[in-house]
Design an enzyme around this catalytic site. Structure first.
Site, PDB file in Angstrom:
ATOM      1  N   SER A 182       0.761  -1.327  -0.032  1.00  0.00           N
ATOM      2  CA  SER A 182       0.017  -0.108  -0.032  1.00  0.00           C
ATOM      3  C   SER A 182       0.776   1.372   0.015  1.00  0.00           C
ATOM      4  CB  SER A 182      -1.023  -0.135   1.039  1.00  0.00           C
ATOM      5  OG  SER A 182      -0.269  -0.187   2.453  1.00  0.00           O
ATOM      6  N   HIS A 210      -5.617  -4.636   0.023  1.00  0.00           N
ATOM      7  CA  HIS A 210      -5.455  -3.473  -0.891  1.00  0.00           C
ATOM      8  C   HIS A 210      -5.996  -3.831  -2.327  1.00  0.00           C
ATOM      9  CE1 HIS A 210      -4.612   0.208   1.229  1.00  0.00           C
ATOM     10  NE2 HIS A 210      -4.067  -0.792   2.204  1.00  0.00           N
ATOM     11  N   LYS A 240     -11.636  -1.677   3.764  1.00  0.00           N
ATOM     12  CA  LYS A 240     -11.148  -0.844   2.476  1.00  0.00           C
ATOM     13  C   LYS A 240     -12.228  -0.840   1.336  1.00  0.00           C
ATOM     14  CE  LYS A 240      -6.645  -1.173   4.439  1.00  0.00           C
ATOM     15  NZ  LYS A 240      -5.683  -2.030   4.959  1.00  0.00           N
TER      16      LYS A 240
HETATM   17  C1  LIG Z   1      -4.979  -2.185   6.140  1.00  0.00           C
HETATM   18  C2  LIG Z   1      -4.454  -3.645   5.968  1.00  0.00           C
HETATM   19  C3  LIG Z   1      -4.601  -4.396   7.237  1.00  0.00           C
HETATM   20  C4  LIG Z   1      -5.578  -3.965   8.342  1.00  0.00           C
HETATM   21  O1  LIG Z   1      -6.780  -4.312   7.713  1.00  0.00           O
HETATM   22  P1  LIG Z   1      -8.253  -3.692   8.915  1.00  0.00           P
HETATM   23  O2  LIG Z   1      -9.191  -4.346   8.479  1.00  0.00           O
HETATM   24  O3  LIG Z   1      -8.001  -2.303   8.919  1.00  0.00           O
HETATM   25  O4  LIG Z   1      -7.490  -4.463  10.396  1.00  0.00           O
HETATM   26  C5  LIG Z   1      -3.930  -5.879   7.131  1.00  0.00           C
HETATM   27  N1  LIG Z   1      -3.114  -6.030   6.208  1.00  0.00           N
HETATM   28  C6  LIG Z   1      -2.838  -5.071   5.203  1.00  0.00           C
HETATM   29  C7  LIG Z   1      -1.909  -5.672   4.040  1.00  0.00           C
HETATM   30  C8  LIG Z   1      -3.482  -4.045   4.992  1.00  0.00           C
HETATM   31  O5  LIG Z   1      -3.381  -3.167   4.283  1.00  0.00           O
END
Ligand SMILES: *Cc1c(COP(=O)(O)O)cnc(C)c1O
Length: 392
Positions: A182, A210, A240
């Protein structure tokens, strides 16, 4: 006299001095392209709401209806009295969406990594981990107490080298990678990593936080590479592109049944509320029915990225709608972001230690919720501030 909290004072002063203190901006409106942030109306390029589902009428209405039917909270962990029929329905729908046998809904993506990694590997085992994997993967690996062997970023050859060298010393191995990274928006070479891991009988796991709603016509990185049902574990998040909250662990029925027995966040932390679950379910349905939002996301991102390049900005090595605007040093990135905010554009600066020293940037999160006018307004602000600060 020394104070027992001197260590806190010292560290906080260091963070302040080095301009690393995190300051929270407060959102005073619903989430979308147009938001009110710290009392100021701005155009939003910060959230991970890739498809504009965070405030889409369908998940919003589904959440309201679920609240009335099931109440505010389940008041139990999933394994005791917290499994609602709605949770099971979401898991079924997600398994179908991802093209796998089974899925398990947990409280967040962060939680999903803490849940699944220690369930599958322990201190006699070895984990092969991409150098730039997400913090929640790293913490999950630490919690498992396995030996962690890092391979170079997006480098299957180095992964193979590491597997050959280290796997024989341990009971079993697991290879873990982010799907989309990300910070840069680059994509893991999933097909090659799968090939390497399979050759040595190493378990495979990808965190597609992502990639869902973005790659593979919205179905994620595994679809993008045509590897449905091949990865042993897929991690996802509903926070997301799906616009809500919660995490998903997906894979074969065998692995999921085992995870239900072993995963500590699943066994010892309460279930997600009905309203959140219903909103997630509705978001998955929207994505299952149509690729319209995904197409809009990509066409917005292409337009923004190409226009930025024409203006003379360096947009890094992104392959996804995440557009890093590379600026170099952290103070410049912070100043750039602050000036953009004054111009009504909310886009976050990222500096060390989130990204390497000298690679500070503004990270622009494109979304299907932006109109062409929104993008043009942002581009005009980037051009103005870029000239003012001597970047272009
Ligand atoms: C954002 C993210 C998470 C965390 O996800 P949440 O549901 O916000 O706890 C885990 N792994 C990756 C690769 C992320 O980008």
């Amino acid at each position: 006299m020394t104070d027992k909290f001197d260590f806190i004072h010292e560290e906080m002063e260091r963070l302040e001095r080095e301009k690393l203190l995190i300051r929270l901006r407060t959102i005073n409106s619903s989430v979308g392209a147009h938001m009110v942030v710290d009392g100021k109306p701005v155009l939003n390029f910060c959230t991970n709401d890739y498809l504009g589902l965070a405030n889409h009428p369908r998940p919003r209405e589904a959440a309201k209806a679920a609240l009335d039917k099931w109440g505010a909270g389940p008041a139990a962990v999933r394994s005791i009295a917290g499994t609602l029929d709605l949770h099971v329905e979401l898991e079924r729908e997600m398994a179908r969406f991802k093209g796998v046998e089974d899925a398990l809904y947990v409280q967040s993506g962060f939680c999903a990594n803490q849940a699944v990694i220690p369930a599958l590997v322990g201190k006699e085992d070895v984990i092969f981990s991409d150098r730039l994997n997400h913090a929640s993967i790293i913490d999950g690996c630490r919690l498992a107490r396995s030996k962690i062997i890092v391979f170079e970023h997006r480098d299957p050859e180095h992964a193979e080298h590491q597997i050959r060298e280290h796997l024989p010393l341990y009971r079993r191995g697991m290879l873990i990678t982010d799907g989309v990274f990300s910070m840069d928006g680059d994509v893991a070479p999933l097909d090659k990593l799968y090939e390497v891991a399979s050759k040595y009988g190493v378990m495979t796991m990808v965190d597609d936080a992502h990639g869902e709603g973005v790659l593979g016509k919205g179905r994620g990185i595994v679809h993008h590479f045509g590897l449905q049902g091949k990865f042993d574990v897929e991690i996802g998040t509903f926070s997301k592109a799906f616009g809500v909250v919660g995490g998903i662990i997906a894979g074969s029925k065998l692995v999921m049944d085992f995870v239900r027995q072993k995963a500590r966040p699943f066994l010892f932390s309460s279930a997600v509320t009905a309203a959140d679950t219903a909103a997630c379910l509705e978001s998955v349905r929207i994505l299952s029915e149509s690729e319209e939002l995904v197409d809009k996301l990509w066409s917005n991102a292409e337009y923004f990225k190409q226009s930025m390049q024409q203006l003379g900005f360096d947009t890094g090595k992104t392959e996804t709608p995440i557009v890093p605007v590379m600026l170099g040093e952290a103070p410049l990135a912070k100043q750039f972001s602050a000036r953009l905010f004054e111009e009504g554009i909310f886009a976050m600066a990222l500096g060390f230690p989130t990204v390497p020293q000298g690679e500070a940037r503004i990270r622009v999160m494109n979304s299907a919720s932006h109109s062409r006018e929104d993008l043009d307004q942002a581009l005009a602000a980037f051009e103005k501030v870029g000239r003012e600060l001597g970047v272009i």
